[in-house]
Design an enzyme around this catalytic site. Structure first.
Site, short mmCIF file in Angstrom:
data_model
loop_
_atom_site.label_atom_id
_atom_site.label_comp_id
_atom_site.label_asym_id
_atom_site.label_seq_id
_atom_site.Cartn_x
_atom_site.Cartn_y
_atom_site.Cartn_z
N VAL A 1 -13.39 -37.07 27.73
CA VAL A 1 -14.39 -36.48 28.61
C VAL A 1 -15.75 -37.16 28.43
CG1 VAL A 1 -15.16 -34.50 27.21
CG2 VAL A 1 -15.05 -34.29 29.70
N PRO B 1 -10.04 -41.85 21.14
CA PRO B 1 -11.23 -41.91 22.02
C PRO B 1 -11.50 -40.53 22.60
CG PRO B 1 -9.33 -42.92 23.10
CD PRO B 1 -8.90 -42.60 21.69
N ASN C 1 -0.62 -29.92 18.69
CA ASN C 1 -1.28 -28.63 18.54
C ASN C 1 -0.60 -27.60 19.43
OD1 ASN C 1 -2.62 -28.64 21.21
ND2 ASN C 1 -3.61 -30.45 20.35
N LYS D 1 12.45 -44.18 11.05
CA LYS D 1 12.19 -42.84 10.52
C LYS D 1 11.80 -42.94 9.04
CE LYS D 1 14.39 -38.40 9.89
NZ LYS D 1 15.66 -37.69 9.78
N ASP E 1 -7.62 -35.14 17.93
CA ASP E 1 -8.80 -35.94 17.59
C ASP E 1 -8.43 -37.21 16.84
OD1 ASP E 1 -10.73 -34.26 18.74
OD2 ASP E 1 -10.47 -32.84 17.09
N LYS F 1 -21.90 -34.58 24.98
CA LYS F 1 -20.87 -35.25 25.80
C LYS F 1 -21.37 -35.53 27.22
CE LYS F 1 -16.96 -33.45 23.17
NZ LYS F 1 -15.53 -33.64 23.08
O1 C5P Z 1 -15.04 -32.08 20.73
P1 C5P Z 1 -14.07 -31.08 21.22
O2 C5P Z 1 -12.63 -31.49 21.03
O3 C5P Z 1 -14.31 -29.69 20.74
O4 C5P Z 1 -14.35 -31.04 22.79
C1 C5P Z 1 -13.56 -30.32 23.68
C2 C5P Z 1 -13.68 -30.92 25.05
O5 C5P Z 1 -13.57 -32.34 25.01
C3 C5P Z 1 -12.52 -30.50 25.94
O6 C5P Z 1 -13.00 -30.49 27.26
C4 C5P Z 1 -11.49 -31.57 25.71
O7 C5P Z 1 -10.57 -31.68 26.77
C5 C5P Z 1 -12.37 -32.81 25.59
N1 C5P Z 1 -11.85 -33.86 24.71
C6 C5P Z 1 -11.51 -35.07 25.25
N2 C5P Z 1 -11.07 -36.10 24.45
C7 C5P Z 1 -10.97 -35.92 23.12
C8 C5P Z 1 -11.33 -34.69 22.55
C9 C5P Z 1 -11.77 -33.68 23.37
O8 C5P Z 1 -11.58 -35.23 26.49
N3 C5P Z 1 -10.54 -36.92 22.36
#
Ligand code: C5P
Length: 401
Positions: free
Chosen positions: A308, A305, A210, A289, A279, A341
């Site tokens: 946070v 996973p 991203n 390749k 995600d 969360k």
């Molecule tokens: O669910 P979302 O991606 O919108 O959540 C954003 C928050 O969750 C941010 O603090 C991001 O660093 C954290 N995050 C994470 N692990 C993931 C996805 C998001 O720690 N796999």
């Protein structure tokens, strides 16, 4: 004595029997969180070896002014700038005489002249040398110039005399050094930050990622270190240099970021998840390749996973802060994420506004906790980071009931 956390202490050692106590002093300063570099005069090396001090400080020991190799590493002017404090312990009568005369005839005296940092001396010498009018006159000059004097104590001396001239003990010196610094919002606090994007490999040459630049996370790491925290920055691939006084762990994928975060969280008081974690990742990473034989191709993705969430749900959870990048109903989505969360705070920003968010230098956020909601107006990410760190420090100290 948290004021020593993350401070750069340049410990100068001059020639005297009390140099044996300098080894203990390095340990004490490090125990209190300081980063210590040692500079020795030629006479000091007659009493204690550079190797001992290198092993204890974990940094190379500097001994000569005109050493091309040392200058190629960290030159003497850089070293003078690096220091937050130069502490000379022991400070011999000769060293003080040279300093009082403004001499720069070896590395240590040159550094004392060149540094913008405060200088403190811990005198150690025979009581007769201490009492001598020449030494007393030099001390007066040094005091007038704003140099701090720690001690000496009086008592039995190595030469058998009794009187003033004993160097203070290591712990006393560390306490006096700490007293020269003002306390900061995160003194002694251990803080972990995730930052940047992650890359999820498709095959050896391609990946899914991203647009995160890492700027916000890096600015937070810098602001936290400036506030006295010991910062570990767990960073995905970015173009940014590691801020000073910050330990960076480089990772690429979400799984690696997860592993590093879960390993570090046991040893941290505050965890800030600023990374834009992918995600999903490809279910299978092709070993070779992928060739473009077909008009269309499918990649099966599986969930990564949630880092946070895993940190915040852990029985030994640190104070946990997340970010929420939203394009609509920013505050209500963020509040939902805060609960889902199990976060202590969430920093919400509106990424539909192209002036803020991904890859921009500015940001504008709302910080939401169980009982708090605070807007921070648009400003540079570095300024904003300082405000966020102040707010996080305050909430960490006094969490809402
Ligand atoms: O669910 P979302 O991606 O919108 O959540 C954003 C928050 O969750 C941010 O603090 C991001 O660093 C954290 N995050 C994470 N692990 C993931 C996805 C998001 O720690 N796999």
């Amino acid at each position: 004595m948290k004021q020593l956390s993350n401070r750069h202490i340049l410990l100068g050692i001059s020639g005297g029997i009390a140099a044996y106590k300098s080894a203990e002093l390095v340990r004490r300063l490090k125990d209190h969180g300081a980063d210590v570099r040692v500079v020795m005069t030629a006479a000091a090396m007659e009493f204690i070896t550079p190797l001992t001090l290198q092993a204890l400080s974990g940094n190379p020991v500097h001994t000569t002014l005109l050493d091309p190799e040392a200058e190629a590493g960290m030159g003497h002017i850089e070293l003078a700038r690096w220091a937050d404090l130069i502490l000379v312990a022991p400070a011999s009568a000769d060293l003080m005489a040279r300093l009082a005369n403004g001499r720069g005839d070896d590395l240590l005296t040159t550094l004392c002249l060149a540094t913008p940092a405060p200088v403190a001396l811990a005198p150690a010498m025979n009581q007769g040398m201490w009492r001598d009018p020449a030494t007393q006159a030099n001390i007066e000059i040094l005091r007038e110039r704003g140099i701090a004097l720690f001690g000496p104590a009086a008592g039995e001396q190595a030469c058998g005399d009794v009187g003033p001239g004993r160097m203070l003990e290591a712990e006393q010196l560390a306490e006096l050094a700490a007293g020269l610094f003002q306390s900061r919002a995160l003194d002694g606090v251990k803080l972990c930050i995730t930052a940047g994007p992650t890359r999820e490999a498709i095959d050896p040459v391609r990946y899914i990622s991203n647009h995160s630049s890492g700027k916000m996370g890096y600015a937070l790491a810098e602001a936290a270190a400036d506030a006295g925290a010991q910062v570990t920055l767990i960073s995905g691939p970015t173009q940014l240099p590691c801020p000073e006084r910050v330990t960076r762990i480089d990772v690429i994928s979400a799984q690696q970021m997860y592993d590093a975060s879960l390993e570090k969280m046991g040893n941290c008081d505050i965890f800030i998840a600023c990374a834009a974690v992918a995600d999903y990742r490809p279910a299978n990473v092709e070993e070779q390749k992928i060739k473009k034989h077909n008009d269309a191709m499918r990649i099966e993705l599986v969930r990564n996973p949630d880092i946070v969430s895993a940190v915040a749900s852990h029985p030994k959870r640190p104070f946990t802060v997340g970010f929420a990048a939203e394009t609509q109903d920013v505050v209500s989505y963020a509040r939902d994420k805060l609960q889902r969360k199990k976060l202590d705070l969430i920093v919400a920003n509106d990424v539909s506004d192209s002036r803020i968010g991904f890859n921009t230098d500015d940001n504008r956020v709302t910080v939401i906790g169980a009982d708090t909601e605070q807007h921070i107006e648009q400003m540079s990410k570095r300024q904003l980071a300082r405000q966020l760190i102040a707010l996080i420090a305050q909430q960490h100290r006094e969490p809402a009931d």
